[in-house]
Design a protein around this motif. Structure first.
Motif, PDB file in Angstrom:
ATOM      1  N   LEU A 307     -16.135   5.354  16.912  1.00  0.00           N
ATOM      2  CA  LEU A 307     -16.771   5.458  15.737  1.00  0.00           C
ATOM      3  C   LEU A 307     -16.332   6.443  14.837  1.00  0.00           C
ATOM      4  N   LEU A 308     -15.090   6.949  15.267  1.00  0.00           N
ATOM      5  CA  LEU A 308     -13.885   8.375  14.507  1.00  0.00           C
ATOM      6  C   LEU A 308     -13.339   7.881  13.395  1.00  0.00           C
ATOM      7  N   HIS A 309     -12.486   6.611  15.170  1.00  0.00           N
ATOM      8  CA  HIS A 309     -11.211   5.995  14.079  1.00  0.00           C
ATOM      9  C   HIS A 309     -10.959   6.046  12.946  1.00  0.00           C
ATOM     10  N   PRO A 310     -12.008   5.230  12.720  1.00  0.00           N
ATOM     11  CA  PRO A 310     -12.005   4.736  10.277  1.00  0.00           C
ATOM     12  C   PRO A 310     -11.939   6.005  10.014  1.00  0.00           C
ATOM     13  N   ALA A 311     -11.986   6.484  10.168  1.00  0.00           N
ATOM     14  CA  ALA A 311     -12.034   7.491   8.438  1.00  0.00           C
ATOM     15  C   ALA A 311     -11.459   8.458   8.929  1.00  0.00           C
ATOM     16  N   VAL A 312     -10.436   8.478  10.104  1.00  0.00           N
ATOM     17  CA  VAL A 312      -9.514   9.429  10.795  1.00  0.00           C
ATOM     18  C   VAL A 312      -8.202   8.575   9.918  1.00  0.00           C
ATOM     19  N   LEU A 313      -8.229   7.442  10.152  1.00  0.00           N
ATOM     20  CA  LEU A 313      -7.111   6.418   9.892  1.00  0.00           C
ATOM     21  C   LEU A 313      -7.431   6.307   8.060  1.00  0.00           C
ATOM     22  N   GLN A 314      -8.567   6.787   7.481  1.00  0.00           N
ATOM     23  CA  GLN A 314      -8.951   6.632   5.937  1.00  0.00           C
ATOM     24  C   GLN A 314      -8.439   7.709   5.313  1.00  0.00           C
ATOM     25  N   ALA A 315      -9.267   8.967   6.223  1.00  0.00           N
ATOM     26  CA  ALA A 315      -8.492  10.446   5.520  1.00  0.00           C
ATOM     27  C   ALA A 315      -6.778  10.533   5.991  1.00  0.00           C
ATOM     28  N   LEU A 316      -5.671   9.640   6.430  1.00  0.00           N
ATOM     29  CA  LEU A 316      -4.541   9.843   6.736  1.00  0.00           C
ATOM     30  C   LEU A 316      -3.900   8.616   5.701  1.00  0.00           C
ATOM     31  N   GLU A 317      -4.327   8.090   5.656  1.00  0.00           N
ATOM     32  CA  GLU A 317      -4.108   6.426   4.516  1.00  0.00           C
ATOM     33  C   GLU A 317      -4.355   7.970   2.619  1.00  0.00           C
ATOM     34  N   LEU A 318      -4.774   8.247   2.701  1.00  0.00           N
ATOM     35  CA  LEU A 318      -5.864   8.802   1.361  1.00  0.00           C
ATOM     36  C   LEU A 318      -4.807  10.052   1.205  1.00  0.00           C
ATOM     37  N   TRP A 319      -4.214  10.786   2.430  1.00  0.00           N
ATOM     38  CA  TRP A 319      -3.244  12.433   2.135  1.00  0.00           C
ATOM     39  C   TRP A 319      -1.953  11.592   1.613  1.00  0.00           C
ATOM     40  N   ARG A 320      -1.934  10.952   2.452  1.00  0.00           N
ATOM     41  CA  ARG A 320      -0.113  10.308   2.503  1.00  0.00           C
ATOM     42  C   ARG A 320      -0.581   8.971   2.911  1.00  0.00           C
ATOM     43  N   ALA A 321      -0.234   8.306   1.835  1.00  0.00           N
ATOM     44  CA  ALA A 321      -0.114   6.743   2.233  1.00  0.00           C
ATOM     45  C   ALA A 321       1.337   5.788   3.009  1.00  0.00           C
ATOM     46  N   PRO A 322       1.203   5.242   4.216  1.00  0.00           N
ATOM     47  CA  PRO A 322       2.974   5.067   4.545  1.00  0.00           C
ATOM     48  C   PRO A 322       3.114   4.392   3.113  1.00  0.00           C
ATOM     49  N   LEU A 323       4.677   4.598   3.058  1.00  0.00           N
ATOM     50  CA  LEU A 323       4.965   4.162   1.696  1.00  0.00           C
ATOM     51  C   LEU A 323       6.696   4.094   2.977  1.00  0.00           C
ATOM     52  N   GLY A 324       7.790   3.576   1.799  1.00  0.00           N
ATOM     53  CA  GLY A 324       9.302   3.929   2.518  1.00  0.00           C
ATOM     54  C   GLY A 324       9.512   2.438   3.000  1.00  0.00           C
ATOM     55  N   ALA A 325      10.527   2.194   3.394  1.00  0.00           N
ATOM     56  CA  ALA A 325      11.631   1.046   4.113  1.00  0.00           C
ATOM     57  C   ALA A 325      10.216   0.620   5.121  1.00  0.00           C
ATOM     58  N   PRO A 326      10.633  -0.534   5.379  1.00  0.00           N
ATOM     59  CA  PRO A 326       9.464  -1.294   6.711  1.00  0.00           C
ATOM     60  C   PRO A 326       9.261  -0.237   7.954  1.00  0.00           C
ATOM     61  N   PRO A 327      10.558  -0.239   8.227  1.00  0.00           N
ATOM     62  CA  PRO A 327      11.099   1.109   9.680  1.00  0.00           C
ATOM     63  C   PRO A 327       9.803   2.152   9.832  1.00  0.00           C
ATOM     64  N   LEU A 328      10.279   2.717   7.968  1.00  0.00           N
ATOM     65  CA  LEU A 328       9.576   3.893   8.287  1.00  0.00           C
ATOM     66  C   LEU A 328       8.259   3.807   7.839  1.00  0.00           C
ATOM     67  N   MET A 329       8.210   2.697   7.044  1.00  0.00           N
ATOM     68  CA  MET A 329       6.741   2.716   6.956  1.00  0.00           C
ATOM     69  C   MET A 329       5.574   2.614   8.197  1.00  0.00           C
ATOM     70  N   LEU A 330       5.981   1.228   9.022  1.00  0.00           N
ATOM     71  CA  LEU A 330       5.666   1.557  10.391  1.00  0.00           C
ATOM     72  C   LEU A 330       5.523   2.323  11.434  1.00  0.00           C
ATOM     73  N   ALA A 331       6.744   3.507  11.130  1.00  0.00           N
ATOM     74  CA  ALA A 331       6.420   3.973  12.034  1.00  0.00           C
ATOM     75  C   ALA A 331       5.255   5.310  12.062  1.00  0.00           C
ATOM     76  N   GLN A 332       5.695   5.902  10.624  1.00  0.00           N
ATOM     77  CA  GLN A 332       3.915   6.230  10.246  1.00  0.00           C
ATOM     78  C   GLN A 332       2.886   5.308  10.770  1.00  0.00           C
ATOM     79  N   VAL A 333       2.886   4.656  10.339  1.00  0.00           N
ATOM     80  CA  VAL A 333       0.966   3.692  10.775  1.00  0.00           C
ATOM     81  C   VAL A 333       1.831   4.175  12.507  1.00  0.00           C
ATOM     82  N   VAL A 334       2.488   3.534  13.291  1.00  0.00           N
ATOM     83  CA  VAL A 334       2.117   3.933  14.699  1.00  0.00           C
ATOM     84  C   VAL A 334       1.600   5.176  14.586  1.00  0.00           C
ATOM     85  N   VAL A 335       2.469   5.996  14.098  1.00  0.00           N
ATOM     86  CA  VAL A 335       1.646   7.824  14.310  1.00  0.00           C
ATOM     87  C   VAL A 335       0.436   7.660  13.844  1.00  0.00           C
TER      88      VAL A 335
END
Length: 363
Positions: A307-335
């Motif tokens: 129930l909660l994880h979509p809001a958490v993911l959306q809040a994190l994306e709105l705060w700081r969207a995953p950007l940069g080179a693929p390794p950095l972007m993917l690492a951010q998404v994993v976090v």
């Protein structure tokens, strides 16, 4: 995906502690898949279309697209096992209403308001009765809530299947007959019912329901059955996946696919995954304690995570969207995915057996 599958939505099985542990492990594995699926969707929005990263993420996203059928299957396993031991209609339906209906209604409203507050929907949409009907009648308050609606329908249907469960149908036969019945349900909808959102109804989950009833009726025998049949079912799963994936990728890319072919392969693949996950859950039950306990602990709060994880993911994306080179972007998404699992899990565990937990999650 209440006392049903959502991840924590599946009711606790009134069996031995080791079997209950396998159920919790199944929940834990599946809720990790849910968050992984949605986190890969987040990453796809920020990957360059056509790039190797984008293609790999698309493959991962389509591979991890089996949560709702798996949770429906698990709900049917647990509830069938329970109902065969004792069925009191008044108590059963009241518990399903309070543990399934209330969380669905509450979290639908909360997510509707969340989408408006975060700017993902216009505030004027709140004034449209038709939008409210669509949100609540079809599980569209948020993209993940339709599972709770399907679970409610499954709760209604299961007592009607008790005569079948008491006959303890063969799991193998249930797999085959369930697939035929599922295809029949497809044609029933196409030719007669014309449902606007068939995947938001139990009609789209005839196969996992049938399979779950059979496994629930023979739950004590499942582990032995899996050991004997896995030599056939695992290669069959690999073959189903090999056929499903190209069609699923074509569907996502907007290419023309035959609906029955896509749906049929999806039903087959997800049903076999559900069986394999149950087999894996029993295997992990005898594995390293730390791994088993970690996964099973997540399973005990899978509904809260769901129930909660979509809001958490959306809040994190709105705060700081995953950007940069693929390794950095993917690492951010994993976090972000780890945060989306751990924060709701900590909240869920902290609130267990409190009135606030009952009010928010129905348990």
């Amino acid at each position: 995906m209440t006392d049903a599958p959502s991840p924590a939505s599946v009711p606790s099985a009134p069996t031995t502690s080791d079997r209950l542990s396998a159920i919790d492990v199944f929940r834990g594995l599946t809720i990790l898949e849910v968050v992984g699926h949605h986190a890969s969707g987040l990453a796809l929005r920020h990957a360059t279309p056509g790039s190797l990263t984008h293609e790999a993420l698309t493959v991962l996203n389509r591979t991890l697209h089996f949560a709702v059928p798996a949770f429906v299957f698990l709900s049917c396993v647990v509830l069938t096992n329970s109902l065969l031991r004792r069925f009191e209609p008044r108590q059963y339906y009241w518990r399903r209403l309070t543990r399934g209906g209330w969380p669905y209604l509450l979290w639908s409203v909360l997510y509707i308001l969340w989408y408006v507050w975060t700017g993902q929907r216009e505030a004027t949409s709140l004034e449209d009765p038709q939008r409210w009907w669509t949100w609540l009648a079809y599980g569209k308050g948020s993209y993940h809530l339709y599972f709770l609606l399907v679970a409610l329908e499954v709760y209604l249907i299961l007592p009607l299947l008790l005569p079948l469960a008491r006959r303890r149908p063969s799991i193998t036969v249930a797999l085959l007959v369930g697939l035929v019945a599922q295809i029949g349900a497809y044609f029933l909808n196409r030719e007669v019912l014309h449902l606007q959102f068939p995947a938001s109804t139990a009609l789209w989950y005839v196969l996992p329901i049938t399979l779950g009833v059979a496994v629930g009726a023979r739950f004590k025998e499942f582990e032995d059955w899996w050991r004997r049949r896995r030599i056939i079912l695992l290669p069959l799963l690999a073959a189903a996946y090999a056929l499903y994936l190209p069609v699923a990728l074509a569907y996502v890319r907007g290419e023309k696919v035959t609906p029955l072919v896509y749906s049929g392969l999806s039903w087959t693949f997800t049903a076999l995954v559900a069986l394999a996950l149950m087999g894996l859950a029993h295997r992990l039950q005898r594995g390293p304690d730390r791994l088993r306990v970690a996964v099973a602990t997540l399973g005990t709060v899978s509904l809260q995570i769901y129930l909660l994880h979509p809001a958490v993911l959306q809040a994190l994306e709105l705060w700081r969207a995953p950007l940069g080179a693929p390794p950095l972007m993917l690492a951010q998404v994993v976090v972000y995915a780890l945060i989306a699992v751990l924060v709701p899990a900590v909240i869920g565990r902290a609130l267990l057996r409190t009135r606030l937990s009952t009010g928010l999650f129905g348990r």
